[in-house]
Design an enzyme around this catalytic site. Structure first.
Site, short mmCIF file in Angstrom:
data_model
loop_
_atom_site.label_atom_id
_atom_site.label_comp_id
_atom_site.label_asym_id
_atom_site.label_seq_id
_atom_site.Cartn_x
_atom_site.Cartn_y
_atom_site.Cartn_z
N ASN A 41 -28.57 13.14 20.37
CA ASN A 41 -28.84 13.60 19.09
C ASN A 41 -29.49 15.26 18.31
O ASN A 41 -29.22 15.04 17.00
CB ASN A 41 -29.60 12.90 18.71
CG ASN A 41 -31.25 13.12 19.81
OD1 ASN A 41 -30.94 12.67 21.14
ND2 ASN A 41 -32.49 12.93 18.78
N GLY A 43 -30.15 19.84 18.38
CA GLY A 43 -29.92 20.56 19.51
C GLY A 43 -28.31 20.80 20.36
O GLY A 43 -27.82 20.71 19.79
N GLY A 45 -27.25 19.77 22.83
CA GLY A 45 -26.61 18.70 23.14
C GLY A 45 -25.40 17.98 21.99
O GLY A 45 -24.65 17.46 22.40
N TYR A 198 -43.24 21.67 34.09
CA TYR A 198 -40.87 22.51 33.84
C TYR A 198 -40.24 23.09 34.52
O TYR A 198 -39.35 23.05 34.33
CB TYR A 198 -41.58 23.18 32.01
CG TYR A 198 -40.04 23.12 31.77
CD1 TYR A 198 -39.15 23.04 30.81
CD2 TYR A 198 -39.66 24.99 31.18
CE1 TYR A 198 -38.15 22.60 30.85
CE2 TYR A 198 -38.53 25.10 31.75
CZ TYR A 198 -37.33 23.88 31.27
OH TYR A 198 -36.40 24.52 30.57
#
Length: 340
Positions: A41, A43, A45, A198
């Site tokens: 939805n 970036g 992607g 991360y």
């Protein structure tokens, strides 16, 4: 900048890095192919989904926020309004921080899709404040690794049945900063840090992709290939937690002061696209990519096959998948798909 052969029909925001970055040049069409893209939805992607849609693929947009996914779907369709080939966009709810949501998504996919040609594990969180998923995992490792690992393992029998198939996992160069400690998977012993967590989750992405390759080889399955990749530094919504994780104003610095090092989302999607469609890497598996080419993993840990297999075993244990055989297309027991 070398334009992608599948040109957009509308303008997009470019950056300085776009002109020196790698671009997928494959003109391959994907009519009849079904591809799952997590986090489609926004970036990289969203631009991955756009490219695949313009190649004729049925793209499953697997997103946590379906409202934003609906908006992205309309945007993608508008950007591709004059495309010679258009596939199909399907929105499905998937929250990778919830194993219950992952199982529900997989059950729906296995009931509705007779084939899955490519799985792109693209979604992720970055530099979040210290927290836990509903299953008790630290947010980064729970979402970026365990959520995608369960997704991959439950869909693997269908991917094997659809060979040739590919599993593409978005990692990060951040894997070189910290090593993954399998005895401290929730980053509790050494003190929490958003970037630390991360980085460790990105190590897990690379190691699991490598372990999956090794396990496929062990079972004599050559038709499913695996890829992990660094998309580059991309100006996406991943940086939305920087202010709360580091210091007020960090998000602004990331998006503005460092802008000469930041790719546009369309450019950042190119290695995703390359690993998913390019003919040049069709017979490569278990490797790490950057700028649309095979790259070197600098982390010694992420090159260690024994450690990759240890992570595999730990993942199976934590996901309670003992007894489940993801390599046998006939062995999927529905109890592993049950939504508790």
């Amino acid at each position: 900048m070398d334009e992608s052969p599948l040109r957009l029909t509308q303008s997009y925001s470019s950056s300085t890095m776009d002109y020196i970055s790698g671009w997928c040049k494959s003109k391959r069409l994907l009519e009849g192919h079904t591809i799952i893209v997590t986090g489609a939805n926004s970036g990289i992607g969203k631009y991955t989904a756009l490219d695949l849609f313009q190649r004729g693929a049925t793209v499953i947009m697997a997103c946590r926020n379906t409202t934003k996914a609906e908006e992205a779907k309309i945007e993608i369709e508008n950007m591709a309004v004059n495309a010679k080939v258009r596939g199909k966009l399907i929105i499905e709810k998937l929250d990778l921080s919830s194993l219950k949501s992952v199982r529900g998504f997989c059950l729906r996919m296995l009931e509705s899709e007779t084939r899955i040609d490519v799985l792109i594990n693209n979604a992720g969180v970055m530099w979040c404040p210290n927290g836990r998923t509903e299953d008790g995992f630290e947010t980064h490792i729970g979402t970026n690794h365990f959520g995608h690992a369960l997704l991959t393992l439950l869909l693997l029998p269908r991917l094997i049945k659809s060979t040739p198939a590919r599993v593409v996992t978005v990692a990060s160069m951040a894997n070189i900063v910290y090593s993954l400690d399998l005895d401290d998977i929730n980053v509790e012993k050494t003190g929490y840090g958003g970037f630390k967590a991360y980085s460790k989750s990105k190590c897990a992405n690379i190691l699991f992709s490598r372990a999956l390759h090794l396990k496929l080889q062990e079972h004599g399955i050559n038709g499913v290939t695996t890829y992990s990749l660094h998309p580059g530094i991309v100006g996406t919504e991943l940086g939305r937690h920087l202010d709360s994780s580091i210091i007020s104003g960090a998000t602004w610095v990331f998006n503005n002061v460092l802008k000469l090092m930041i790719k546009s989302s369309r450019c950042g999607a190119q290695t995703n696209i390359y690993c998913a469609v390019d003919e040049g890497c069709a017979n490569e598996s278990g490797h790490y990519y950057s700028e649309c080419s095979k790259s070197i993993v600098l982390s010694k840990q992420c090159k260690n096959d024994d450690y990759a297999l240890k992570l595999w075993d730990l993942t199976i244990e934590k996901l309670k998948l003992q007894g489940y055989d993801p390599f046998n297309t006939m062995s999927l027991d529905r109890k592993y798909l049950q939504v508790e």
